[in-house]
Structure formats: C-alpha cells, structure tokens
Write a protein that holds these residues in place. Structure first.
Motif, mmCIF file in Angstrom:
data_model
loop_
_atom_site.group_PDB
_atom_site.id
_atom_site.type_symbol
_atom_site.label_atom_id
_atom_site.label_comp_id
_atom_site.label_asym_id
_atom_site.label_seq_id
_atom_site.Cartn_x
_atom_site.Cartn_y
_atom_site.Cartn_z
ATOM 1 N N ILE A 19 -54.713 -67.384 -42.327
ATOM 2 C CA ILE A 19 -55.387 -66.473 -43.235
ATOM 3 C C ILE A 19 -54.960 -65.031 -42.966
ATOM 4 N N GLY A 20 -54.689 -64.694 -41.717
ATOM 5 C CA GLY A 20 -54.192 -63.350 -41.400
ATOM 6 C C GLY A 20 -52.902 -63.053 -42.132
ATOM 7 N N TYR A 21 -52.003 -63.996 -42.124
ATOM 8 C CA TYR A 21 -50.749 -63.833 -42.858
ATOM 9 C C TYR A 21 -51.014 -63.635 -44.348
ATOM 10 N N ARG A 22 -51.900 -64.436 -44.877
ATOM 11 C CA ARG A 22 -52.196 -64.367 -46.311
ATOM 12 C C ARG A 22 -52.906 -63.064 -46.695
ATOM 13 N N GLN A 23 -53.684 -62.482 -45.782
ATOM 14 C CA GLN A 23 -54.372 -61.233 -46.080
ATOM 15 C C GLN A 23 -53.393 -60.066 -46.181
ATOM 16 N N MET A 24 -52.317 -60.143 -45.444
ATOM 17 C CA MET A 24 -51.386 -59.020 -45.345
ATOM 18 C C MET A 24 -50.260 -59.055 -46.390
ATOM 19 N N THR A 25 -50.066 -60.163 -47.052
ATOM 20 C CA THR A 25 -48.955 -60.275 -48.008
ATOM 21 C C THR A 25 -49.479 -60.360 -49.442
ATOM 22 N N ARG A 27 -49.859 -61.985 -52.840
ATOM 23 C CA ARG A 27 -49.811 -63.392 -53.254
ATOM 24 C C ARG A 27 -50.243 -63.503 -54.704
ATOM 25 N N PRO A 28 -49.531 -64.314 -55.486
ATOM 26 C CA PRO A 28 -49.948 -64.519 -56.877
ATOM 27 C C PRO A 28 -51.374 -65.081 -56.936
ATOM 28 N N VAL A 29 -52.128 -64.646 -57.943
ATOM 29 C CA VAL A 29 -53.529 -65.055 -58.076
ATOM 30 C C VAL A 29 -53.679 -66.004 -59.254
ATOM 31 N N SER A 30 -54.132 -67.203 -58.965
ATOM 32 C CA SER A 30 -54.539 -68.165 -59.986
ATOM 33 C C SER A 30 -55.953 -68.602 -59.612
ATOM 34 N N ILE A 31 -56.920 -68.133 -60.378
ATOM 35 C CA ILE A 31 -58.318 -68.444 -60.073
ATOM 36 C C ILE A 31 -58.533 -69.957 -60.045
ATOM 37 N N LEU A 89 -48.053 -58.766 -62.161
ATOM 38 C CA LEU A 89 -46.709 -59.298 -61.944
ATOM 39 C C LEU A 89 -45.828 -58.871 -63.118
ATOM 40 N N ALA A 90 -44.544 -58.775 -62.882
ATOM 41 C CA ALA A 90 -43.616 -58.396 -63.948
ATOM 42 C C ALA A 90 -43.645 -59.423 -65.080
ATOM 43 N N ALA A 91 -43.788 -60.677 -64.709
ATOM 44 C CA ALA A 91 -43.882 -61.765 -65.695
ATOM 45 C C ALA A 91 -44.801 -62.825 -65.117
ATOM 46 N N PRO A 92 -45.516 -63.574 -65.974
ATOM 47 C CA PRO A 92 -46.370 -64.646 -65.460
ATOM 48 C C PRO A 92 -45.583 -65.638 -64.594
ATOM 49 N N VAL A 93 -46.220 -66.127 -63.555
ATOM 50 C CA VAL A 93 -45.595 -67.065 -62.627
ATOM 51 C C VAL A 93 -46.397 -68.350 -62.616
ATOM 52 N N VAL A 104 -50.813 -63.953 -63.350
ATOM 53 C CA VAL A 104 -50.315 -62.738 -63.990
ATOM 54 C C VAL A 104 -50.547 -61.523 -63.081
ATOM 55 N N TYR A 105 -51.302 -61.725 -62.016
ATOM 56 C CA TYR A 105 -51.560 -60.686 -61.018
ATOM 57 C C TYR A 105 -51.251 -61.241 -59.644
ATOM 58 N N GLU A 106 -51.052 -60.328 -58.714
ATOM 59 C CA GLU A 106 -50.992 -60.704 -57.307
ATOM 60 C C GLU A 106 -51.970 -59.813 -56.559
ATOM 61 N N SER A 107 -52.384 -60.269 -55.392
ATOM 62 C CA SER A 107 -53.394 -59.523 -54.641
ATOM 63 C C SER A 107 -53.148 -59.630 -53.147
ATOM 64 N N ARG A 108 -53.832 -58.731 -52.450
ATOM 65 C CA ARG A 108 -53.921 -58.789 -50.983
ATOM 66 C C ARG A 108 -55.127 -57.961 -50.574
ATOM 67 N N THR A 109 -55.664 -58.267 -49.404
ATOM 68 C CA THR A 109 -56.790 -57.489 -48.899
ATOM 69 C C THR A 109 -56.384 -56.601 -47.739
ATOM 70 N N GLY A 110 -55.231 -56.825 -47.165
ATOM 71 C CA GLY A 110 -54.710 -55.953 -46.129
ATOM 72 C C GLY A 110 -55.442 -56.055 -44.802
#
Length: 172
Positions: A19-25, A27-31, A89-93, A104-110
C-alpha cells in the motif's frame, strides 16, 4: 510468539509495503474496480473469523475492540479519500480485459496517505497487544486484519466515488 501472531506481523509488513508503494505513485482510478478488493478482503476475513473464533468465546471486550478498530479504519479511509489528488489521463485507459474497468483519472495520496496507513496499522497492532493482554481473543484473529483493511478501502472508495461524481457534474 505464536504462529498466528507471527503470521499477522508478516501480513502487516506486506500490506505496508504494497500500500505504501501504491500511495506514492499515480494510479488509474476505476471506481468499479476499486470495490473488488474490499469485497474480497471482507469475505476472506469473515471466513477466517468463522474458522478461528467460536461465538461462545466472544466477550463484550472483543466486540468493543473490533468496533473501535473498524470505526478508526473507516474514518482514516474517508480521510485518505479526501486528501487524494486527481489528475485527468490524456486518454481513457481500460484496466484489464473487462470493459467495465475504464479510468479517465489517476490519483495518489502521497506521503500523508502513507502516514495515515502507518497510523491505521499502528492502531491495529497496539489494540491487538493491549486487547490480547486484557483477554480478548477476537483481537488476535487474522480475519480482523482483513476486515480493518476492507473497511478502510470501502471508505476511501466511497469518498473517491463522491468526489469524482462531483467533478464530472462540474465538468459537464
């Protein structure tokens, strides 16, 4: 130290790293995809609890400890969802082979997201030790770790969904 306690410690270290890795990078968001993990973790957690804990051995202390951990985990998960940064995102993934999982978005919490994870896990460890010394058997169950993790991810996903819905409404 019992095998179960050692297993819990290994599980916690793996969760912190993953989860630490995922918080810092970013990542594409698909609810839709974000709901999968908490559902699986909750089901596995409940199955483990059913296997490990006899209902007749539960005490009021067990229930108070579990409810407190779940409430803290839900609150921190909501906080994590609230502090997340989003960027389009530049284009949907498409994530994976399933067409339902499009981002269509990416996120991180840092760093703050990582700190919040450490807080959740530290609370979990402290409550496990203190409740165990007070006689709680449920607090030591591996299934509780998965339920706490699932609760955190449910709250985070719910806040993500609400924020992205508001953003889509404002963009339209």
């Amino acid at each position: 130290m019992s095998v179960q306690t050692l297993g819990n410690a290994v599980l916690i270290v793996l969760v912190i790293g993953w989860i630490g890795y995922r918080q810092m990078t970013w990542r594409p968001v698909s609810i839709a995809k974000m709901w999968r993990f908490p559902a699986i973790a909750a089901v596995v957690g409940v199955v483990l609890l059913v296997q490990q804990v006899k209902p007749s051995s539960l005490t009021p202390l067990d229930l108070v400890v579990v409810v407190a951990e779940l409430v803290i985990s839900l609150a921190v998960g909501a906080w994590m969802g609230a502090i997340a940064h989003f960027r389009p995102l530049a284009a949907p993934v498409q994530l994976g082979k399933d067409a339902r999982y499009v981002a269509v978005y990416e996120s991180r919490t840092g760093v703050l997201g990582l700190v919040l994870w450490v807080v959740v896990l530290a609370v979990r460890v402290v409550m496990d030790v203190v409740a165990g010394m007070a006689g709680s058997h449920l607090a030591e169950a591996t299934g509780i770790i998965l339920l706490v993790l699932a609760a955190n991810r449910v709250a985070r996903t719910a806040v993500f969904a609400a924020r992205l819905d508001r953003h889509a409404t404002l963009a339209a």
